[in-house]
Write an enzyme that holds these catalytic residues in place. Structure first.
Site, PDB file in Angstrom:
ATOM      1  CB  SER A  64      41.292  35.146  29.254  1.00  0.00           C
ATOM      2  OG  SER A  64      41.019  34.641  30.286  1.00  0.00           O
ATOM      3  CE1 TYR A 107      44.177  39.573  30.926  1.00  0.00           C
ATOM      4  CE2 TYR A 107      42.724  37.973  31.765  1.00  0.00           C
ATOM      5  CZ  TYR A 107      43.731  38.401  30.971  1.00  0.00           C
ATOM      6  OH  TYR A 107      44.302  37.341  29.982  1.00  0.00           O
ATOM      7  CE  LYS A 120      43.496  39.338  27.186  1.00  0.00           C
ATOM      8  NZ  LYS A 120      44.577  39.142  26.214  1.00  0.00           N
TER       9      LYS A 120
HETATM   10  P1  NAD Z   1      53.208  37.127  29.403  1.00  0.00           P
HETATM   11  O1  NAD Z   1      53.196  38.286  30.495  1.00  0.00           O
HETATM   12  O2  NAD Z   1      54.481  36.123  29.668  1.00  0.00           O
HETATM   13  O3  NAD Z   1      53.477  37.543  27.938  1.00  0.00           O
HETATM   14  C1  NAD Z   1      52.857  38.757  27.275  1.00  0.00           C
HETATM   15  C2  NAD Z   1      54.261  39.410  26.464  1.00  0.00           C
HETATM   16  O4  NAD Z   1      53.595  40.693  26.107  1.00  0.00           O
HETATM   17  C3  NAD Z   1      55.273  39.579  27.565  1.00  0.00           C
HETATM   18  O5  NAD Z   1      56.362  39.268  26.880  1.00  0.00           O
HETATM   19  C4  NAD Z   1      55.279  41.355  27.565  1.00  0.00           C
HETATM   20  O6  NAD Z   1      56.518  41.802  27.640  1.00  0.00           O
HETATM   21  C5  NAD Z   1      54.696  41.697  26.119  1.00  0.00           C
HETATM   22  N1  NAD Z   1      53.845  42.703  26.432  1.00  0.00           N
HETATM   23  C6  NAD Z   1      53.210  43.495  27.018  1.00  0.00           C
HETATM   24  N2  NAD Z   1      52.757  44.645  27.033  1.00  0.00           N
HETATM   25  C7  NAD Z   1      53.371  45.037  25.537  1.00  0.00           C
HETATM   26  C8  NAD Z   1      53.130  46.014  24.840  1.00  0.00           C
HETATM   27  N3  NAD Z   1      52.599  47.195  25.131  1.00  0.00           N
HETATM   28  N4  NAD Z   1      53.656  45.859  23.506  1.00  0.00           N
HETATM   29  C9  NAD Z   1      54.476  44.948  23.357  1.00  0.00           C
HETATM   30  N5  NAD Z   1      54.530  43.689  24.049  1.00  0.00           N
HETATM   31  C10 NAD Z   1      53.949  43.972  25.226  1.00  0.00           C
HETATM   32  O7  NAD Z   1      51.759  36.614  29.390  1.00  0.00           O
HETATM   33  P2  NAD Z   1      51.132  35.130  28.653  1.00  0.00           P
HETATM   34  O8  NAD Z   1      50.939  34.447  30.034  1.00  0.00           O
HETATM   35  O9  NAD Z   1      52.125  34.408  27.906  1.00  0.00           O
HETATM   36  O10 NAD Z   1      49.977  35.793  27.952  1.00  0.00           O
HETATM   37  C11 NAD Z   1      49.903  35.840  26.620  1.00  0.00           C
HETATM   38  C12 NAD Z   1      48.522  36.351  26.305  1.00  0.00           C
HETATM   39  O11 NAD Z   1      47.832  35.506  26.651  1.00  0.00           O
HETATM   40  C13 NAD Z   1      48.064  37.570  27.072  1.00  0.00           C
HETATM   41  O12 NAD Z   1      47.475  38.538  26.197  1.00  0.00           O
HETATM   42  C14 NAD Z   1      47.235  37.052  28.181  1.00  0.00           C
HETATM   43  O13 NAD Z   1      46.277  38.048  28.513  1.00  0.00           O
HETATM   44  C15 NAD Z   1      46.803  35.981  27.638  1.00  0.00           C
HETATM   45  N6  NAD Z   1      46.108  34.828  28.369  1.00  0.00           N
HETATM   46  C16 NAD Z   1      46.870  34.307  29.318  1.00  0.00           C
HETATM   47  C17 NAD Z   1      46.638  33.350  30.232  1.00  0.00           C
HETATM   48  C18 NAD Z   1      47.501  32.795  31.249  1.00  0.00           C
HETATM   49  O14 NAD Z   1      46.991  32.355  32.304  1.00  0.00           O
HETATM   50  N7  NAD Z   1      48.843  32.988  31.167  1.00  0.00           N
HETATM   51  C19 NAD Z   1      45.402  33.124  30.282  1.00  0.00           C
HETATM   52  C20 NAD Z   1      44.422  33.512  29.457  1.00  0.00           C
HETATM   53  C21 NAD Z   1      45.006  34.578  28.165  1.00  0.00           C
HETATM   54  C1  WQD Z   2      43.890  28.454  40.180  1.00  0.00           C
HETATM   55  C2  WQD Z   2      43.443  27.988  41.461  1.00  0.00           C
HETATM   56  C3  WQD Z   2      42.860  29.529  43.219  1.00  0.00           C
HETATM   57  C4  WQD Z   2      47.051  30.815  43.918  1.00  0.00           C
HETATM   58  C5  WQD Z   2      43.587  33.203  36.412  1.00  0.00           C
HETATM   59  C6  WQD Z   2      43.120  34.118  35.714  1.00  0.00           C
HETATM   60  C7  WQD Z   2      42.424  34.043  34.188  1.00  0.00           C
HETATM   61  C8  WQD Z   2      43.705  33.271  33.512  1.00  0.00           C
HETATM   62  C9  WQD Z   2      44.311  32.234  34.361  1.00  0.00           C
HETATM   63  C10 WQD Z   2      44.599  35.122  32.282  1.00  0.00           C
HETATM   64  C11 WQD Z   2      42.260  28.616  42.210  1.00  0.00           C
HETATM   65  C12 WQD Z   2      43.870  28.565  43.428  1.00  0.00           C
HETATM   66  C13 WQD Z   2      46.022  30.028  43.499  1.00  0.00           C
HETATM   67  C14 WQD Z   2      47.225  30.388  45.486  1.00  0.00           C
HETATM   68  C15 WQD Z   2      45.371  28.858  45.556  1.00  0.00           C
HETATM   69  N1  WQD Z   2      44.607  34.383  33.136  1.00  0.00           N
HETATM   70  N2  WQD Z   2      45.099  29.279  44.097  1.00  0.00           N
HETATM   71  N3  WQD Z   2      46.681  29.386  45.874  1.00  0.00           N
HETATM   72  O1  WQD Z   2      42.378  32.186  39.067  1.00  0.00           O
HETATM   73  O2  WQD Z   2      41.751  30.282  37.881  1.00  0.00           O
HETATM   74  O3  WQD Z   2      42.666  32.159  36.712  1.00  0.00           O
HETATM   75  O4  WQD Z   2      44.700  32.848  35.544  1.00  0.00           O
HETATM   76  O5  WQD Z   2      43.846  35.384  31.266  1.00  0.00           O
HETATM   77  O6  WQD Z   2      42.006  34.985  33.783  1.00  0.00           O
HETATM   78  O7  WQD Z   2      41.717  34.970  36.337  1.00  0.00           O
HETATM   79  O8  WQD Z   2      44.050  30.748  37.833  1.00  0.00           O
HETATM   80  O9  WQD Z   2      46.410  30.078  38.903  1.00  0.00           O
HETATM   81  O10 WQD Z   2      45.444  31.818  40.070  1.00  0.00           O
HETATM   82  O11 WQD Z   2      44.236  29.849  40.290  1.00  0.00           O
HETATM   83  O12 WQD Z   2      44.840  28.285  46.330  1.00  0.00           O
HETATM   84  O13 WQD Z   2      48.335  30.882  45.623  1.00  0.00           O
HETATM   85  O14 WQD Z   2      44.242  27.935  42.422  1.00  0.00           O
HETATM   86  O15 WQD Z   2      41.899  29.787  44.147  1.00  0.00           O
HETATM   87  O16 WQD Z   2      41.191  27.624  42.754  1.00  0.00           O
HETATM   88  P1  WQD Z   2      42.883  31.490  37.954  1.00  0.00           P
HETATM   89  P2  WQD Z   2      45.225  30.618  39.281  1.00  0.00           P
END
Ligand code: NAD
Ligand code: WQD
Length: 333
Positions: free
Chosen positions: A124, A148, A152
């Site tokens: 991330s 978190y 990562k």
């Molecule tokens: P999500 O929660 O929709 O998907 C994660 C999946 O992992 C879920 O289906 C959950 O049930 C499963 N899971 C959680 N713990 C588990 C375990 N112990 N064993 C087996 N399965 C398990 O999240 P997502 O948005 O699809 O994210 C997927 C990956 O990408 C995550 O690792 C997350 O940290 C990373 N990521 C997400 C974002 C984002 O903003 N969505 C950004 C950067 C990185």
């Molecule tokens: C985006 C923008 C908020 C909600 C997070 C994690 C990052 C990654 C993605 C997993 C910001 C604004 C949001 C609301 C708002 N996830 N906002 N009102 O914080 O950039 O990133 O998700 O890896 O690790 O930190 O994403 O969608 O929460 O916010 O004004 O109710 O929207 O302040 O500017 P963020 P976000």
């Protein structure tokens, strides 16, 4: 290739599954459904008109992983399973280290025992912490500001140490920026089991009339309109990034790249685009800044382009339109 897809029932994983199936790979989903439901499997099958294997299990259960890897003759792993809420991670650090770091170690041990050596990892942009310069490239210092992000970064370190100890290990670390949008069919999308924290699912919920208004966290940043700027990337573009990464591992080797568009949009720009495509008014109020937020974050994406030949193709309107198609379809169920 037979690809173990941990977390494949989740938001990003379900879109990756479609991309892999359409390419001709065979994904095998492994998920404990802690933040997803098994309904998504039938929807993936409907979209691609193929069946998909899905095993319910926890990545911390190493014997279960070994069984799945052996039974399915797994060639490589795409590892998305994990916990992802920034606020929850600061309240429950042990849970986050247990699943995100401990779970990855369990997976790596299962891979070691079964001779599987290629893994793509969901990292991330949160590992960078407060930007020192923009756009953020992969050499930018890492300094996560929440648990978190620490999980990562520690996982990335484990992968690097492992590949340094034994050159047969190959890892693709993908640092996602802000994944949004949904598959164009409207059949799958982001469906968190709890209350969403991220901007676009909240906007979708306001547009659908489930919430009264969007609270904008901060209108006094030094940005073009005072609201926070982020690099939103379409989830199907992201899914193609995983395909490029797994293929690159097989042909070339390890890599660590940003996956974003390289463009930053403010909260107000996202609201404006969503209003336009949904033809709904999104009421909002500007509140105080959210703790831990920064003014602007966007990626330098040149490395992903030069190494993987990957570039995001979908614009903000396509991100909003597919999010809205998914949201509208969900409210009909
Ligand atoms: P999500 O929660 O929709 O998907 C994660 C999946 O992992 C879920 O289906 C959950 O049930 C499963 N899971 C959680 N713990 C588990 C375990 N112990 N064993 C087996 N399965 C398990 O999240 P997502 O948005 O699809 O994210 C997927 C990956 O990408 C995550 O690792 C997350 O940290 C990373 N990521 C997400 C974002 C984002 O903003 N969505 C950004 C950067 C990185
Ligand atoms: C985006 C923008 C908020 C909600 C997070 C994690 C990052 C990654 C993605 C997993 C910001 C604004 C949001 C609301 C708002 N996830 N906002 N009102 O914080 O950039 O990133 O998700 O890896 O690790 O930190 O994403 O969608 O929460 O916010 O004004 O109710 O929207 O302040 O500017 P963020 P976000």
């Amino acid at each position: 290739m037979n690809i173990l897809l941990t977390g494949g029932a989740g938001y990003i994983g379900s879109h990756v599954a479609i991309t892999l199936l359409e390419y001709g790979h065979r994904p095998v989903i492994f998920d404990n459904f802690v933040n997803s439901t098994s309904n998504v499997i039938a929807r993936i099958e409907l979209i691609v008109n193929k069946t998909i294997d899905c095993i319910e299990g926890d990545i911390r259960d190493m014997p279960a992983l070994i069984k799945v890897i052996k039974e399915n003759k797994i060639d490589a792993v795409i590892h998305l399973a994990g916990l992802k809420s920034v606020s929850e991670s600061n309240e429950k650090p042990l849970d986050y280290f247990s699943v995100n770091v401990g779970g990855t170690i369990s997976l790596l041990q299962a891979m070691k025992k079964t001779g599987v050596r290629h893994l793509v990892f969901s990292s991330s942009a949160t590992v960078y912490g407060e930007p020192r310069y923009l756009p953020i490239d992969e050499s930018h210092p890492t300094n996560p500001t929440n648990v978190y992000g620490e999980t990562k970064l520690q996982t990335e370190l484990i992968l690097r140490n492992l590949s340094e100890s034994d050159a047969s290990w190959k890892f693709g670390c993908l640092r996602y920026f802000n994944p949004v949008g949904a598959h164009h069919s409207g059949l799958i999308g982001e469906a968190p089991l709890g209350r969403p924290n991220n901007l676009m699912p909240i906007i979708a919920s306001v547009a659908a009339g489930e919430r009264g208004e969007l609270k904008i966290f901060g209108g006094d940043y030094g940005t073009k309109d005072g609201t926070g700027i982020r690099d939103y990337v379409h989830v199907m573009d992201l899914a193609r990034g995983h395909l490029a990464s797994i293929n690159y591992l097989a042909k070339v080797g390890s890599h660590l790249v940003n996956l974003g568009t390289g463009m930053g949009y403010s909260v107000l720009e996202v609201v404006g685009a969503y209003q336009q495509i949904s033809c709904k008014t999104i009421p909002y109020s500007v509140e105080k800044r959210r703790s831990g937020d920064v003014a602007a974050v966007y990626a330098n994406t040149k490395l992903a382009e030069s190494l993987l030949g990957w570039r995001a193709t979908q614009n903000l309107y396509e991100m909003c339109a597919t999010s809205w198609a998914w949201k509208s379809q969900q409210s009909k169920i």
